[in-house]
Write a protein that holds these residues in place. Structure first.
Motif, PDB file in Angstrom:
ATOM      1  N   VAL A 122     -65.661  19.511 -32.117  1.00 12.96           N
ATOM      2  CA  VAL A 122     -65.644  19.441 -30.652  1.00 12.96           C
ATOM      3  C   VAL A 122     -65.108  18.097 -30.189  1.00 12.96           C
ATOM      4  O   VAL A 122     -64.286  18.002 -29.274  1.00 12.96           O
ATOM      5  N   MET A 123     -65.544  17.022 -30.883  1.00 15.75           N
ATOM      6  CA  MET A 123     -65.067  15.688 -30.515  1.00 15.75           C
ATOM      7  C   MET A 123     -63.560  15.561 -30.744  1.00 15.75           C
ATOM      8  O   MET A 123     -62.849  14.942 -29.950  1.00 15.75           O
ATOM      9  N   ALA A 124     -63.089  16.140 -31.842  1.00 10.94           N
ATOM     10  CA  ALA A 124     -61.658  16.040 -32.136  1.00 10.94           C
ATOM     11  C   ALA A 124     -60.845  16.791 -31.085  1.00 10.94           C
ATOM     12  O   ALA A 124     -59.806  16.310 -30.624  1.00 10.94           O
ATOM     13  N   VAL A 161     -58.230   8.086 -30.521  1.00 10.93           N
ATOM     14  CA  VAL A 161     -57.335   7.877 -31.665  1.00 10.93           C
ATOM     15  C   VAL A 161     -58.132   7.843 -32.955  1.00 10.93           C
ATOM     16  O   VAL A 161     -57.790   8.477 -33.960  1.00 10.93           O
ATOM     17  N   LEU A 162     -59.250   7.121 -32.906  1.00 14.38           N
ATOM     18  CA  LEU A 162     -60.057   6.976 -34.117  1.00 14.38           C
ATOM     19  C   LEU A 162     -60.704   8.299 -34.524  1.00 14.38           C
ATOM     20  O   LEU A 162     -60.782   8.618 -35.719  1.00 14.38           O
ATOM     21  N   PHE A 165     -60.848  12.712 -38.312  1.00 12.37           N
ATOM     22  CA  PHE A 165     -60.805  14.145 -38.564  1.00 12.37           C
ATOM     23  C   PHE A 165     -59.847  14.459 -39.702  1.00 12.37           C
ATOM     24  O   PHE A 165     -60.123  15.310 -40.550  1.00 12.37           O
ATOM     25  N   VAL A 166     -58.725  13.742 -39.738  1.00  9.19           N
ATOM     26  CA  VAL A 166     -57.787  13.912 -40.839  1.00  9.19           C
ATOM     27  C   VAL A 166     -58.465  13.552 -42.152  1.00  9.19           C
ATOM     28  O   VAL A 166     -58.227  14.157 -43.188  1.00  9.19           O
ATOM     29  N   ASN A 167     -59.358  12.577 -42.071  1.00  9.98           N
ATOM     30  CA  ASN A 167     -59.964  12.067 -43.286  1.00  9.98           C
ATOM     31  C   ASN A 167     -61.051  12.984 -43.846  1.00  9.98           C
ATOM     32  O   ASN A 167     -61.369  12.922 -45.028  1.00  9.98           O
TER      33      ASN A 167
END
Lengths: 256, 219, 207
Positions: free
Chosen positions: A78-80, A166-167, A172-174
């Motif tokens: 949800v945050m992403a 951005v962070l 999320f990618v990580n």
């Protein structure tokens, strides 16, 4: 002329959050009521179904642990999505949503860690093992805390929203990397003791209470999230009213 | 771009720069380990690669918070943001310069510290190689943290907190590649290739995200 | 080439700093922005430099080079801070910016020694920038405007920390730039000693 156009823009700025506040007021009681209902049903089901013949009563921890773990992931998602909303569509509510979700996600993650630890002690004989799931969830917890710290460190909400968005996206990618890398690392070092809960393999005896609890937790998340968003909007209004009061005081001092 | 690279390199090598401090910190961290775990040489040689990696990870985080903050304080960041050259490239070059000034010395210092940890030639070589492949990734991830925290008055500690969880995969594959090289049955190449993939991946993601954060944090 | 601003407004945080500012500047024009502290002079310049996003309005170049996406790519920005490194020598600082910025189409910068001479500080380019006095540092920051060519100069309080002599020297630099067909937008408390200029009085915005 300038006064007029400013008034119009201020109004359209507020329109969206205002509509949200009205909506939130209307749906919150329903969400809360559904949450209570599902929790009542879920808890009743959890304690009336039989325990596992191997694990005994401790299996009931699963009914809290699994939904909490699932929500810790969903909250980050949800945050992403909110972060995307902030950066790409510049939606005025997106950063409110991301900021409100972080502490809730941290709480669910913490709950998942604690219940997992309580479950692990009788099952594995240790409060904590560095296995794939545990480590990745722990890293997720650290990321939540870092994001909360970042949000608190910046005073201008608009700027902190874009920067922490951005962070969130980088984090999320990580997440998949952490998950797979730790599994890799695990196979090299110690035999995997990963919990496997593929839907079909689980006995329906456990499935029903688990699903009910999952729905209850999800409803709880949305209730808390909407309430937290409402609080955040109100908090921002209070801040801007205070700023206004300071400015007005300055003007009166000049007039005197 | 080349001008930017050499200017940053000069800045970190001159007085007050990060190069010496980074290497000294690395040495101190590794030197403290035997005091903590005792002088058992077998134990030291077993945990040596991991200790070198952790020391290098912490040391490369050390000067990262200044990467953009120093530029912001004297106003250079404004001019960097205004140029026709994509900000992405500027960030990438700054990262490269930072790595060459702080990461590379760590790689060069690691064999010496490996001797202290009673590691054999193979282990020292493998550690050096994985550090060479892995430390750039830490710099690229760190650039995101540095860009996010650029406007904070006391951003230094926050950068480390934000960056460390993201740097965990690098640590995992770096260390596991070293152990794969020492212990016979496990193959060295797969974890090493993944380590390089992570570095390449963050070499793209890091500057993109850092550039976005810098654009948005301008005031 | 003309620089056009149409209905610019900007806000910082929740506060609207200025609203609906428009101007048009042709080659050889200067715009002097005046107003009390906090009236938004610096904010306006930062918007023009692309460092802050305008809340509304448009900024564009008419008749400039085709490959320029934003006007700020054709601009020099001299802010409150000098954008020079204390640890490097003056020559290193200036030649870094010369190489990094490059020249905009339609002109070329002068070399570092000539730029230092133009600001009256020839012969000390080998010293570290940190050794210079505040006034000298400010003058060297102005030399930065000369080493790489940009048609538009955005100057934020350019003459702060300068004495009267340096003031005159700076006025000469500005006049020379305007005569070459440049555009200057300067925010200042005191008059720059320029001839024909447009002026924009910022009053500060009250709600």
């Amino acid at each position: 002329m300038s006064e007029n156009s400013l008034a119009i823009r201020k109004f359209s700025d507020l329109a969206n959050p205002t509509r949200f506040l009205a909506l939130a007021d209307r749906v919150l009681p329903w969400f809360a009521a559904c949450t209570v209902l599902f929790f009542a049903a879920g808890v009743w089901l959890s304690f009336t179904t039989e325990g596992d013949y191997q694990q005994g009563e401790t299996v009931r921890i699963m009914y809290v642990h699994v939904p909490a773990a699932w929500l810790s992931m969903m909250c980050y998602t949800v945050m992403a999505i909110s972060a995307l909303g902030t950066l790409v569509w510049r939606h005025p509510l997106a950063d409110v949503s991301a900021k409100a979700a972080a502490p809730i996600g941290a709480c669910f993650t913490f709950l998942a860690l604690v219940t997992g630890s309580l479950w692990g002690k009788p099952m594995w004989g240790a409060w904590w093992v560095w296995d794939a799931r545990l480590t990745s969830v722990f890293v997720l917890f650290l990321m939540y805390l870092g994001l909360i710290a970042l949000n608190r460190a910046m005073d201008d909400p608009a700027r902190s929203a874009r920067v922490s968005a951005v962070l969130v996206l980088v984090g999320f990618v990580n997440i998949p990397i952490i998950k797979f890398s730790v599994e890799w690392w695990n196979t090299l070092h110690q035999p995997a003791s990963v919990l496997r809960l593929d839907g079909p393999t689980i006995d329906p005896e456990f499935l029903w209470p688990l699903l009910t609890m999952a729905v209850a937790f999800t409803l709880l998340f949305f209730t808390l999230h909407i309430a937290a968003m409402r609080n955040e909007i109100w908090r921002r209004r209070v801040t801007s009213l205070r700023r206004q009061a300071v400015r007005n005081a300055g003007r009166e001092a000049q007039a005197l | 771009m080349i001008a930017l690279f050499f200017r940053d390199l000069k800045l970190s090598v001159r007085a007050g720069g990060g190069t010496m401090i980074g290497v000294l910190f690395f040495m101190t961290v590794v030197a403290v380990v035997p005091f903590g775990v005792g002088p058992d040489l077998n134990l030291l040689s077993r945990i040596g690669p991991a200790m070198l990696w952790i020391g290098a990870l912490l040391a490369s985080l050390l000067g990262l918070d200044r990467l953009f903050q120093a530029e912001r304080e004297d106003g250079s960041l404004d001019l960097l943001l205004m140029q026709e050259t994509p900000l992405l490239m500027t960030v990438f070059v700054k990262c490269a310069a930072h790595w060459a000034a702080t990461g590379l010395p760590l790689v060069i210092a690691s064999p010496l510290l490996g001797l202290f940890m009673n590691m054999n030639e193979l282990a020292i070589g493998a550690t050096m190689l994985t550090l060479l492949a892995g430390t750039p990734a830490i710099t690229f991830i760190g650039a995101v943290g540095a860009a996010v925290a650029v406007a904070l008055p006391r951003g230094g500690l926050l950068v480390s907190i934000l960056v460390l969880p993201l740097a965990i995969p690098v640590l995992i594959f770096g260390v596991s590649a070293v152990y794969a090289a020492i212990e016979d049955p496990a193959p060295f190449l797969p974890p090493f290739m993944i380590l390089m993939a992570i570095t390449l991946f963050f070499a793209v993601i890091g500057p993109v995200a850092a550039a976005a954060a810098l654009r948005h944090s301008a005031d | 080439m003309r620089l056009l601003a149409e209905g610019l407004s900007a806000r910082r945080g929740e506060d609207l700093i200025f609203n609906d500012i428009s101007f048009a500047l042709g080659e050889g024009d200067a715009l002097v922005v005046t107003g009390p502290n906090g009236s938004g002079k610096s904010t306006l310049l930062r918007v023009l430099a692309g460092l802050l996003r305008a809340e509304s309005g448009r900024l564009r170049i008419e008749g400039g080079p085709a490959e320029i996406a934003h006007p700020y790519e054709l601009s020099h920005y001299l802010g409150h801070r000098n954008a020079m490194k204390q640890e490097l020598t003056v020559r290193e600082n200036l030649s870094f910016w010369q190489h990094f910025m490059g020249d905009s189409p339609g002109g070329s910068g002068i070399d570092v020694a000539a730029a230092a001479e133009a600001v009256g500080l020839a012969g000390i380019t080998h010293l570290p920038f940190g050794y210079l006095s505040a006034g000298q540092q400010r003058r060297m920051a102005m030399a930065k405007l000369l080493v790489a060519y940009r048609p538009i100069w955005l100057l934020d309080e350019p003459t702060a920390a300068l004495d009267a002599g340096a003031d005159r020297l700076f006025a000469a630099l500005v006049t020379a730039h305007l005569e070459r067909g440049g555009i200057i937008i300067a925010a200042t408390h005191q008059p720059l000693g320029l001839g024909s200029t447009q002026s924009l009085q910022m009053k500060g915005f009250t709600h």
